[in-house]
Design a protein around this motif. Structure first.
Motif: not given
Ligand code: ASP
Ligand code: MG
Length: 412
Positions: A329-341
């Motif tokens: 909706e906002l026009g953002a490019k992508s979503i990244k996640t990293d559980p290993k933090v």
């Protein structure tokens, strides 16, 4: 002669033998002439056992009946402890939350205490009777049994101490105090003689699981001196107190290192740099009851920015699926996640008056080649997000860098 409220946790009353040992301990305090109000937990494992029984029958038992069920654990302990005290010739009376009465709101399984009636307790104390109160439970205005959330007996103890203006609230548990960090990670960790309420909240909030956080908030608010001690090993424990009364901490910049392995990182890449974007992304996360911890947004160079935040590991997939819709909706490019933090924090009221604390921290991490992904600070805390596999190394390096694992800093 003092008035102490003492709370004995599940392991401290985990068997008949241990209940008898607690009775011996109480007998010792009585022999010294102290007045005692004792709050107890259910015998260790009992609350989980009761919850298990309900789950065998239904995956969605009503909160009201869950409270009726789990509150029975503490009722067993108060009776057994009084029987053990009577055997030793000590006058003692048990009370459930309803009998005291500990009045709460009606939020089952996470109720808040509104008022404690101290009349019966005072009358018993004036007759030299030990008052034994069931922890974790109360009653609402309509007479429904309520409970205060897991670990809630700590809060019962503190609330009783506040209502009675006790000289000290002593929490007896299976550790002998609050440590500079988790001794399982840093064997050189030391027990602190004193820590302030504020520091304790940061330490607890960051994953040091000694006390229910709510009990520390309560103690701070009502200025109840709170002491954590071992019920198995004699010693002074750790006093949790007001900053003004903890003069010995002045020369200490960092009191402890807290950490949390369970963080996961979520990044929304290429968010248009417009007013309201962060609110649009984070509002549905909050609405889904996902707790957001560290939040960082970059300065935008090309009209877009990356918004990164951390959530509990268990919530990361839920967060992603919520964000997918909003991000498009906002026009953002992508979503990244990293559980290993993981998050590592240095905590100390001494930071307020000392410059250079952050650079000491960052240097210590740099020396170990640990990359800092995010930074967040408060007046008494600096926290960093790093790769999870470096967590132990980071905690040890910081513990050393701030002089916590040697004897240079005197606790006297
Ligand atoms: N028995 C409850 C629990 O296990 C309350 C407590 O022990 O503080 O959470
Ligand atoms: Mg506990």
């Amino acid at each position: 002669m003092s008035l102490f409220v003492q709370k004995y946790g599940g392991t401290s009353v985990g068997s008949v033998e241990r209940i008898e040992a607690v009775a011996d301990k109480i007998a010792g305090f009585k022999a010294q002439g102290h007045d005692l109000v004792v709050a107890v937990s259910a015998m260790s494992g009992e609350t989980n056992r009761l919850i298990g029984l309900a789950q065998e029958i239904s995956s969605a038992p009503t909160p009201r009946e869950m409270d009726v069920l789990v509150s029975t654990g503490e009722q067993v302990t108060i009776a057994l402890l009084c029987i053990a005290l009577h055997k030793r010739g000590i006058k003692a009376r048990s009370y459930t939350g309803q009998q005291v009465q500990i009045l709460t709101d009606s939020a089952h399984m996470k109720a808040r205490i509104k008022h404690i009636d101290v009349d019966k307790i005072r009358a018993d104390l004036s007759e030299d009777t030990v008052v034994v109160v069931a922890g974790f439970q109360g009653v609402d205005e309509d007479g429904n049994i309520t409970t205060l959330g897991r670990g809630g007996s700590d809060t019962t103890g503190v609330a009783l101490a506040a209502a009675l203006k006790a000289d000290e609230c002593q929490i007896y548990t299976d550790v002998d105090g609050v440590y500079t960090t988790d001794p399982r990670v840093v064997p050189e960790a030391r027990r602190l003689d004193k820590i302030t309420f504020e520091e304790m909240l940061e330490m607890a909030g960051q994953g040091s699981k000694v006390l229910q956080i709510r009990s520390v908030e309560f103690a701070g608010k009502y200025q109840v001196p709170l002491r954590v001690l071992s019920s198995f090993k004699d010693g002074p424990g750790t006093l949790i107190t007001l900053e003004e009364e903890s003069g010995s901490m002045e020369q200490v910049v960092v009191s402890g290192i807290a950490f949390n392995r369970d963080e996961a990182k979520v990044t929304v890449v290429g968010v248009p740099d417009t007013p309201g974007a962060a609110a649009k992304l984070l509002a549905p996360i909050g609405a889904a009851n996902i707790e957001v911890d560290v939040i960082v947004q970059n300065v935008s160079a090309d009209g877009t920015t990356d918004l990164t935040f951390t959530v509990h590991n268990n919530d990361v997939e839920k967060a992603r699926s919520i964000l997918e819709g909003v991000a498009i909706e906002l026009g953002a490019k992508s979503i990244k996640t990293d559980p290993k933090v993981a998050k590592v924090s240095i905590v100390g009221v001494g930071m307020r008056s000392h410059a250079g604390v952050a650079s000491t921290m960052f240097n210590a991490l740099a020396k170990e080649n640990i990359n800092i992904q995010m930074i967040t600070t408060s007046e008494i805390k600096i926290a960093v997000i790093i790769e999870e596999r470096y967590l132990e190394l980071a905690v040890r390096a910081l513990h050393t860098a701030f002089g916590l694992d040697d004897d240079k800093i005197s606790e006297e």
